[in-house]
Design a protein around this motif. Structure first.
Motif, mmCIF file in Angstrom:
data_model
loop_
_atom_site.group_PDB
_atom_site.id
_atom_site.type_symbol
_atom_site.label_atom_id
_atom_site.label_comp_id
_atom_site.label_asym_id
_atom_site.label_seq_id
_atom_site.Cartn_x
_atom_site.Cartn_y
_atom_site.Cartn_z
ATOM 1 N N SER A 20 60.819 81.016 -24.074
ATOM 2 C CA SER A 20 60.472 79.915 -24.642
ATOM 3 C C SER A 20 60.190 79.625 -25.997
ATOM 4 O O SER A 20 59.638 80.566 -26.767
ATOM 5 N N CYS A 21 60.056 78.369 -26.667
ATOM 6 C CA CYS A 21 59.864 77.824 -27.967
ATOM 7 C C CYS A 21 59.436 76.642 -27.929
ATOM 8 O O CYS A 21 59.732 75.745 -27.694
ATOM 9 N N VAL A 22 57.954 76.692 -28.301
ATOM 10 C CA VAL A 22 57.123 75.638 -28.396
ATOM 11 C C VAL A 22 56.985 74.920 -29.849
ATOM 12 O O VAL A 22 56.870 75.755 -30.821
ATOM 13 N N ALA A 23 57.393 73.576 -30.009
ATOM 14 C CA ALA A 23 57.087 72.943 -31.226
ATOM 15 C C ALA A 23 55.895 72.264 -31.395
ATOM 16 O O ALA A 23 55.305 71.695 -30.156
ATOM 17 N N SER A 24 55.329 72.291 -32.308
ATOM 18 C CA SER A 24 53.987 71.746 -32.587
ATOM 19 C C SER A 24 53.747 71.376 -33.965
ATOM 20 O O SER A 24 54.759 71.453 -34.847
ATOM 21 N N GLY A 25 52.871 70.250 -34.346
ATOM 22 C CA GLY A 25 52.916 69.818 -35.781
ATOM 23 C C GLY A 25 53.186 68.226 -35.668
ATOM 24 O O GLY A 25 53.169 67.627 -34.983
ATOM 25 N N ALA A 26 54.103 68.001 -36.908
ATOM 26 C CA ALA A 26 54.408 66.746 -36.840
ATOM 27 C C ALA A 26 55.524 66.192 -35.967
ATOM 28 O O ALA A 26 56.147 67.041 -35.212
ATOM 29 N N ILE A 27 56.060 65.083 -35.859
ATOM 30 C CA ILE A 27 56.815 64.697 -34.827
ATOM 31 C C ILE A 27 58.367 65.167 -35.288
ATOM 32 O O ILE A 27 58.767 65.099 -36.336
ATOM 33 N N LEU A 28 58.861 65.738 -34.050
ATOM 34 C CA LEU A 28 60.230 66.407 -34.360
ATOM 35 C C LEU A 28 61.297 65.359 -34.148
ATOM 36 O O LEU A 28 61.453 64.534 -33.128
ATOM 37 N N ARG A 29 62.100 65.472 -35.518
ATOM 38 C CA ARG A 29 63.165 64.363 -35.290
ATOM 39 C C ARG A 29 64.639 64.968 -34.887
ATOM 40 O O ARG A 29 65.529 64.492 -34.776
ATOM 41 N N ALA A 30 64.705 66.574 -34.891
ATOM 42 C CA ALA A 30 65.802 67.289 -34.621
ATOM 43 C C ALA A 30 66.450 66.812 -33.329
ATOM 44 O O ALA A 30 65.768 66.693 -32.334
ATOM 45 N N GLU A 87 73.665 95.461 -24.550
ATOM 46 C CA GLU A 87 74.071 94.803 -25.934
ATOM 47 C C GLU A 87 73.415 93.778 -25.998
ATOM 48 O O GLU A 87 73.676 92.989 -27.216
ATOM 49 N N ASP A 88 72.700 92.890 -25.172
ATOM 50 C CA ASP A 88 71.823 91.712 -25.508
ATOM 51 C C ASP A 88 70.544 92.128 -26.317
ATOM 52 O O ASP A 88 69.844 91.209 -26.553
ATOM 53 N N THR A 89 70.152 93.364 -26.368
ATOM 54 C CA THR A 89 69.029 93.993 -27.062
ATOM 55 C C THR A 89 69.077 93.317 -28.562
ATOM 56 O O THR A 89 70.036 93.636 -29.401
ATOM 57 N N ASP A 90 68.294 92.617 -28.888
ATOM 58 C CA ASP A 90 68.190 91.898 -30.199
ATOM 59 C C ASP A 90 66.731 91.368 -30.477
ATOM 60 O O ASP A 90 66.165 91.057 -29.393
ATOM 61 N N VAL A 91 66.580 90.691 -31.727
ATOM 62 C CA VAL A 91 65.595 89.875 -32.034
ATOM 63 C C VAL A 91 66.301 88.305 -31.871
ATOM 64 O O VAL A 91 67.193 88.083 -32.466
ATOM 65 N N TYR A 92 65.432 87.618 -30.843
ATOM 66 C CA TYR A 92 65.768 86.233 -30.531
ATOM 67 C C TYR A 92 65.086 85.192 -31.369
ATOM 68 O O TYR A 92 63.863 85.364 -31.440
ATOM 69 N N TYR A 93 65.801 84.111 -31.850
ATOM 70 C CA TYR A 93 65.086 83.179 -32.767
ATOM 71 C C TYR A 93 65.226 82.005 -32.165
ATOM 72 O O TYR A 93 66.666 81.530 -31.868
ATOM 73 N N CYS A 94 64.580 80.792 -32.191
ATOM 74 C CA CYS A 94 64.844 79.495 -31.689
ATOM 75 C C CYS A 94 64.820 78.629 -32.974
ATOM 76 O O CYS A 94 64.338 79.135 -34.047
ATOM 77 N N ARG A 95 65.632 77.660 -32.836
ATOM 78 C CA ARG A 95 65.845 76.827 -34.009
ATOM 79 C C ARG A 95 65.959 75.256 -33.598
ATOM 80 O O ARG A 95 66.263 75.257 -32.584
ATOM 81 N N ARG A 96 65.388 74.267 -34.340
ATOM 82 C CA ARG A 96 65.322 73.090 -34.081
ATOM 83 C C ARG A 96 66.091 72.298 -35.279
ATOM 84 O O ARG A 96 65.504 72.533 -36.270
ATOM 85 N N TRP A 97 67.212 71.785 -35.151
ATOM 86 C CA TRP A 97 67.767 71.265 -36.345
ATOM 87 C C TRP A 97 68.441 69.564 -36.140
ATOM 88 O O TRP A 97 68.642 69.418 -35.127
ATOM 89 N N GLY A 98 68.662 69.043 -37.302
ATOM 90 C CA GLY A 98 69.405 67.697 -37.072
ATOM 91 C C GLY A 98 68.576 66.836 -37.597
ATOM 92 O O GLY A 98 67.368 66.773 -37.645
ATOM 93 N N ASN A 99 69.239 65.594 -37.992
ATOM 94 C CA ASN A 99 68.431 64.501 -38.482
ATOM 95 C C ASN A 99 67.477 64.687 -39.780
ATOM 96 O O ASN A 99 66.376 64.289 -39.708
ATOM 97 N N GLY A 100 67.863 65.563 -40.666
ATOM 98 C CA GLY A 100 67.119 65.836 -41.748
ATOM 99 C C GLY A 100 66.021 67.323 -41.568
ATOM 100 O O GLY A 100 65.440 67.497 -42.388
ATOM 101 N N ASP A 101 65.727 67.510 -40.269
ATOM 102 C CA ASP A 101 65.025 68.709 -39.797
ATOM 103 C C ASP A 101 65.779 69.952 -39.782
ATOM 104 O O ASP A 101 67.011 69.957 -39.183
ATOM 105 N N ASP A 102 65.162 71.162 -40.001
ATOM 106 C CA ASP A 102 65.796 72.327 -39.823
ATOM 107 C C ASP A 102 64.669 73.338 -39.698
ATOM 108 O O ASP A 102 63.912 73.693 -40.642
ATOM 109 N N TYR A 103 64.151 73.912 -38.511
ATOM 110 C CA TYR A 103 63.027 74.615 -38.261
ATOM 111 C C TYR A 103 63.319 75.990 -37.559
ATOM 112 O O TYR A 103 64.224 75.813 -36.463
ATOM 113 N N TRP A 104 62.911 76.897 -37.787
ATOM 114 C CA TRP A 104 63.089 78.304 -37.099
ATOM 115 C C TRP A 104 61.883 78.910 -36.698
ATOM 116 O O TRP A 104 60.596 78.776 -37.324
#
Length: 114
Positions: A20-30, A87-104
């Motif tokens: 799961s990846c929850v976004a919080s804070g300012a309004i997300l435009r991504a 082979e799926d063993t890894d560190v997984y990162y979420c990302r939200r991007w687009g419309n000037g946003d780019d957050y990890w």
């Protein structure tokens, strides 16, 4: 905007996890939400993405086993992972991007091992 990822852990081969990846804070435009993964000495690779228009793409290595979804009301992106392989063993990162946003988000470790 902050992204908080969770749901990683240790699972046996053939098992399942949901990230799961929850976004919080300012309004997300991504307009794109995605999951990446990266292991030691490896480049970060895109695992799955979904656009607000509904387009979805998966890496060939996870096609048919992973599923990405977005709950707009909860500002949350999910990655359902089934039939996990070592082979799926890894560190997984979420990302939200687009419309000037780019957050990890911070990474969450997935370990597939017996």
């Amino acid at each position: 905007v902050q992204l908080q990822a969770s749901g990683g852990g240790l699972v046996q081969p053939g098992g399942s996890l949901r990230l799961s990846c929850v976004a919080s804070g300012a309004i997300l435009r991504a307009n794109v939400a995605g999951w990446y993964r990266q292991g030691p000495k490896k480049q970060r690779e895109l695992v799955a993405l979904k656009t607000t228009g509904g387009a979805i793409n998966y890496a060939d290595s996870v096609q048919g086993r992973f599923s990405i979804s977005v709950d707009g009301a909860k500002n949350t992106v999910y990655l359902r992972m089934d039939n996990l392989k070592p082979e799926d063993t890894d560190v997984y990162y979420c990302r939200r991007w687009g419309n000037g946003d780019d957050y990890w988000g911070q990474g969450t470790l997935v370990t597939v091992s017996s």
